[in-house]
Design a protein around this motif. Structure first.
Motif, PDB file in Angstrom:
ATOM      1  N   VAL A 407       0.855  -1.198   0.000  1.00  0.00           N
ATOM      2  CA  VAL A 407       0.000   0.000   0.000  1.00  0.00           C
ATOM      3  C   VAL A 407       0.887   1.243   0.000  1.00  0.00           C
ATOM      4  CG1 VAL A 407      -1.697   1.339   1.298  1.00  0.00           C
ATOM      5  CG2 VAL A 407      -1.929  -1.150   1.123  1.00  0.00           C
ATOM      6  N   ALA A 408       0.625   2.135  -0.942  1.00  0.00           N
ATOM      7  CA  ALA A 408       1.480   3.300  -1.152  1.00  0.00           C
ATOM      8  C   ALA A 408       1.419   4.259   0.036  1.00  0.00           C
ATOM      9  CB  ALA A 408       1.082   4.017  -2.438  1.00  0.00           C
ATOM     10  N   LYS A 409       2.316   5.225   0.002  1.00  0.00           N
ATOM     11  CA  LYS A 409       2.493   6.167   1.109  1.00  0.00           C
ATOM     12  C   LYS A 409       1.310   7.118   1.246  1.00  0.00           C
ATOM     13  CE  LYS A 409       6.467   8.705   2.981  1.00  0.00           C
ATOM     14  NZ  LYS A 409       7.853   9.143   2.650  1.00  0.00           N
ATOM     15  N   GLY A 410       0.687   7.459   0.132  1.00  0.00           N
ATOM     16  CA  GLY A 410      -0.424   8.396   0.155  1.00  0.00           C
ATOM     17  C   GLY A 410      -0.503   9.143  -1.156  1.00  0.00           C
ATOM     18  N   TYR A 411      -1.284  10.221  -1.173  1.00  0.00           N
ATOM     19  CA  TYR A 411      -1.386  11.080  -2.354  1.00  0.00           C
ATOM     20  C   TYR A 411      -0.426  12.253  -2.208  1.00  0.00           C
ATOM     21  CZ  TYR A 411      -5.684   8.613  -3.658  1.00  0.00           C
ATOM     22  OH  TYR A 411      -6.597   7.658  -4.018  1.00  0.00           O
ATOM     23  N   TRP A 412       0.220  12.585  -3.300  1.00  0.00           N
ATOM     24  CA  TRP A 412       1.228  13.646  -3.314  1.00  0.00           C
ATOM     25  C   TRP A 412       0.616  14.982  -2.906  1.00  0.00           C
ATOM     26  CZ3 TRP A 412       6.207  14.594  -3.309  1.00  0.00           C
ATOM     27  CH2 TRP A 412       6.709  15.803  -3.813  1.00  0.00           C
ATOM     28  N   ARG A 413       1.162  15.556  -1.853  1.00  0.00           N
ATOM     29  CA  ARG A 413       0.769  16.885  -1.380  1.00  0.00           C
ATOM     30  C   ARG A 413      -0.738  17.046  -1.214  1.00  0.00           C
ATOM     31  NH1 ARG A 413       5.016  20.929  -4.595  1.00  0.00           N
ATOM     32  NH2 ARG A 413       6.881  20.226  -3.476  1.00  0.00           N
ATOM     33  N   ASN A 414      -1.366  15.999  -0.694  1.00  0.00           N
ATOM     34  CA  ASN A 414      -2.812  16.043  -0.473  1.00  0.00           C
ATOM     35  C   ASN A 414      -3.103  15.315   0.841  1.00  0.00           C
ATOM     36  OD1 ASN A 414      -5.630  15.955  -0.551  1.00  0.00           O
ATOM     37  ND2 ASN A 414      -5.673  15.757  -2.790  1.00  0.00           N
ATOM     38  N   ALA A 415      -2.866  16.022   1.929  1.00  0.00           N
ATOM     39  CA  ALA A 415      -2.976  15.397   3.245  1.00  0.00           C
ATOM     40  C   ALA A 415      -4.397  14.939   3.553  1.00  0.00           C
ATOM     41  CB  ALA A 415      -2.489  16.381   4.318  1.00  0.00           C
ATOM     42  N   LEU A 416      -5.389  15.723   3.136  1.00  0.00           N
ATOM     43  CA  LEU A 416      -6.778  15.374   3.429  1.00  0.00           C
ATOM     44  C   LEU A 416      -7.178  14.085   2.717  1.00  0.00           C
ATOM     45  CD1 LEU A 416      -9.507  15.984   4.681  1.00  0.00           C
ATOM     46  CD2 LEU A 416     -10.028  17.441   2.694  1.00  0.00           C
ATOM     47  N   ALA A 417      -6.903  14.017   1.418  1.00  0.00           N
ATOM     48  CA  ALA A 417      -7.246  12.813   0.661  1.00  0.00           C
ATOM     49  C   ALA A 417      -6.455  11.601   1.155  1.00  0.00           C
ATOM     50  CB  ALA A 417      -6.995  13.037  -0.828  1.00  0.00           C
ATOM     51  N   THR A 418      -5.200  11.828   1.551  1.00  0.00           N
ATOM     52  CA  THR A 418      -4.385  10.740   2.093  1.00  0.00           C
ATOM     53  C   THR A 418      -5.004  10.201   3.371  1.00  0.00           C
ATOM     54  OG1 THR A 418      -2.329  11.561   1.131  1.00  0.00           O
ATOM     55  CG2 THR A 418      -2.123  10.150   3.065  1.00  0.00           C
TER      56      THR A 418
END
Length: 574
Positions: A407-418
């Protein structure tokens, strides 16, 4: 122990430098021009590009990759990884009709990723240079033609200090239900998912030896996760050989795919469901006598709904050419999990469930769901009530949640969506989960995917999956092509949610538009008990799709409401 694919490339280049890593069929034909890249040459080119990027002080920054199909993309991608630069695969323009769309996407991705350099082929970079005066988005962004970087630059390469948490690349999602987002994939994510792919697809040392290292044939776009993480990167992970060619050449002549499989005899090759349908539609019986598909062990099918009818017809049609039903391999994955989540068992036919009682191995006619296999080792799949966020018992349909090192780290520069997508917690399980937004259920440990959470059509309290309506419509008349139909609902003040169906037809069939519309309405009414508010027939190639070919139902709904669909009009009479 390898820390990254860079380490593995170094090992392969040292142990077997003359082995072919990739061959590219330039024209898509086995008897046409072929370019090959050995592991020794791949390491040299990757290091030369890496050294050039390092000398420019670009380590840690983002590089947009814009290449036509070919081997240079792979050199540039691995060059970025070898430099500690974050690769951002982009979609190159292919043909005039795609230029505007590709340019718009490129500008958006460059801005979102804050790319410091664009790497590309000569034609792409020359075109961008020519447009630079009209593209303020390119101000301050270097543009490099990687073919022009000399081999001797590799001598200056410095091995980057990579860890499992170092970011390898940004995989921008194709955005079937939302605007594209950059998925942050680390080197640890990559290695773990390659391990999952290797185990699930049976890429054992014995299988590699039996196939003389020929493991993949692929026409899938390499800028998309399915074509990149699978055929391209599993090849360098294993130190084997892959044969690649352009998606456009496949679309022009689907027989090229089967011919390449017959010629190079790979263990694994696959496509979304529509690829198999195109083969069935365009490959004539005269080809069968010249095909030998007996070496094909894993014919993976993913990225869009897997149709039971497609599986049966493909096995029946190509059985005389040696294709085995056991090779059919439905699977499930997504960019947010790097790629693979579940996959079938090699040498075992797919599981089909009947609509009535969920009995396994139903016939094609009454099959309601196709099994997409079991989770890879170290991957956890849970089915969760999306509202209560509680795990459902086996057999219950809910949102698919995924946990594990892939599972990836998250969405690039999108803390809320992450936080919303990657940080879900679940009682009774350790760690965080990825909320996929996909719906499905588990039966005997196998995953069955039933639809998208946000694409559900709810009419009079009943749930309808849009792909079911789309399939019914596509079967109603031969003018309707597989994967070229969009079903969605519109909110009306008087009647609440009402279903609408948009379908592509060829201009030659415009004279039968009234008949086609009636057949769609009656088919959907009989199969689903629904009365369609509207049926809209549109020009071929105009329904919005993602880069991997998925229908963008929300974008189609927007075009419908805006009145911007390319409607086919019946010819005037008299």
């Amino acid at each position: 122990m390898a820390r990254s694919l860079v380490d593995l490339l170094t090992t392969h280049a040292s142990n077997h430098p003359e082995r072919t890593a990739y061959r590219h069929l330039v024209t898509g034909d086995c008897d046409g021009e072929t370019q090959e890249l050995t592991y020794g040459r791949l390491a040299t080119r990757s290091r030369a590009i890496a050294a050039h990027l390092q000398e420019r002080g670009l380590a840690g920054s983002r590089a947009m990759l814009l290449y036509p199909p070919g081997l240079e993309f792979i050199c540039a991608y691995l060059g970025c990884l070898s430099a500690g630069v974050v690769a951002v695969p982009g979609v190159p323009a292919q043909g005039r009709s795609q230029n505007h769309r590709a340019l718009t996407r490129m500008k958006r991705l460059v801005a979102d990723a804050d790319a410091k350099v664009i790497l590309g082929g000569r034609d792409v970079i020359a075109a961008l240079d020519g447009m630079a005066a009209h593209l303020p988005e390119l101000d301050g962004i270097a543009r490099l033609t990687t073919e022009d970087i000399p081999d001797d630059a590799a001598a200056a390469w410095r091995e980057p200090d990579l860890t499992a948490d170092s970011v390898a690349f940004l995989q921008y999602t194709s955005g079937s239900t939302s605007a594209p987002r950059g998925v942050v994939v680390t080197h640890g994510n990559l290695l773990d998912n390659e391990r999952v792919i290797t185990e699930r697809m049976g890429h054992t040392p014995e299988a590699i030896e039996a196939h003389d290292h020929e493991m993949f044939v692929s026409w899938l776009p390499v800028y998309h996760d399915m074509g990149l993480i699978g055929p391209v990167l599993n090849t360098v992970y294993l130190g084997t050989t892959a044969t690649l060619f352009s998606p456009l050449h496949f679309l022009q002549q689907p027989a090229r795919w089967l011919t390449a499989v017959s010629r190079y005899r790979p263990h694994t090759s696959g496509a979304p469901n529509f690829g198999y349908e195109l083969c069935l539609k365009h490959v004539g019986p005269e080809l069968l006598d010249g095909l030998d598909l007996s070496s094909w062990k894993v014919a993976f099918n993913g990225a869009e709904p897997v149709r039971p009818a497609t599986l049966r017809r493909f096995a029946d049609t190509f059985g005389p050419a040696g294709f085995r039903r056991e090779a059919l391999y439905p699977c499930y994955g997504l960019a947010e999990a790097t790629l693979m989540v579940t996959g079938g068992t090699v040498d075992t036919p797919p599981t089909l469930l009947a609509a009535a009682d969920g009995a396994p191995n139903a016939g094609e006619a009454d099959a309601a769901a196709v099994g997409c296999g079991r989770p890879g080792p170290g991957v956890t799949v849970a089915i969760v009530d999306p509202e209560r966020q509680e795990e459902l018992p086996e057999g219950g349909t809910g949102e698919i949640w995924v946990g594990g090192a892939s599972v990836a780290k998250g969405y690039w520069r999108n803390a809320l969506a992450t936080r919303e997508t990657f940080r879900a917690g679940l009682q009774g399980h350790e760690g965080r989960f990825l909320r996929t937004g996909d719906l499905g259920f588990l039966r005997d440990g196998e995953l069955f995917v039933t639809g998208r959470l946000k694409d559900l059509i709810v009419i009079d309290g009943r749930n309808h999956y849009p792909q079911d309506l789309e399939l019914t419509a596509e079967l109603s008349h031969p003018a309707l092509r597989p994967g070229c139909t969009a079903a969605f609902s519109v909110d009306t003040a008087a009647e609440g949610e009402q279903p609408v169906l948009v379908a592509e037809i060829a201009p030659d069939d415009a004279g039968e538009s009234e008949k086609i519309t009636d057949l769609i309405r009656s088919g959907v009414g009989e199969a689903h008990g629904l009365s369609l508010r509207d049926v809209v027939l549109v020009q071929p190639g105009t329904i919005p799709k993602t880069s991997s070919g998925k229908i963008q139902r929300r974008a189609t709904l927007t075009a419908y409401l805006d009145g911007t669909l390319s409607v086919v009009t019946a010819p005037a009479v008299g």
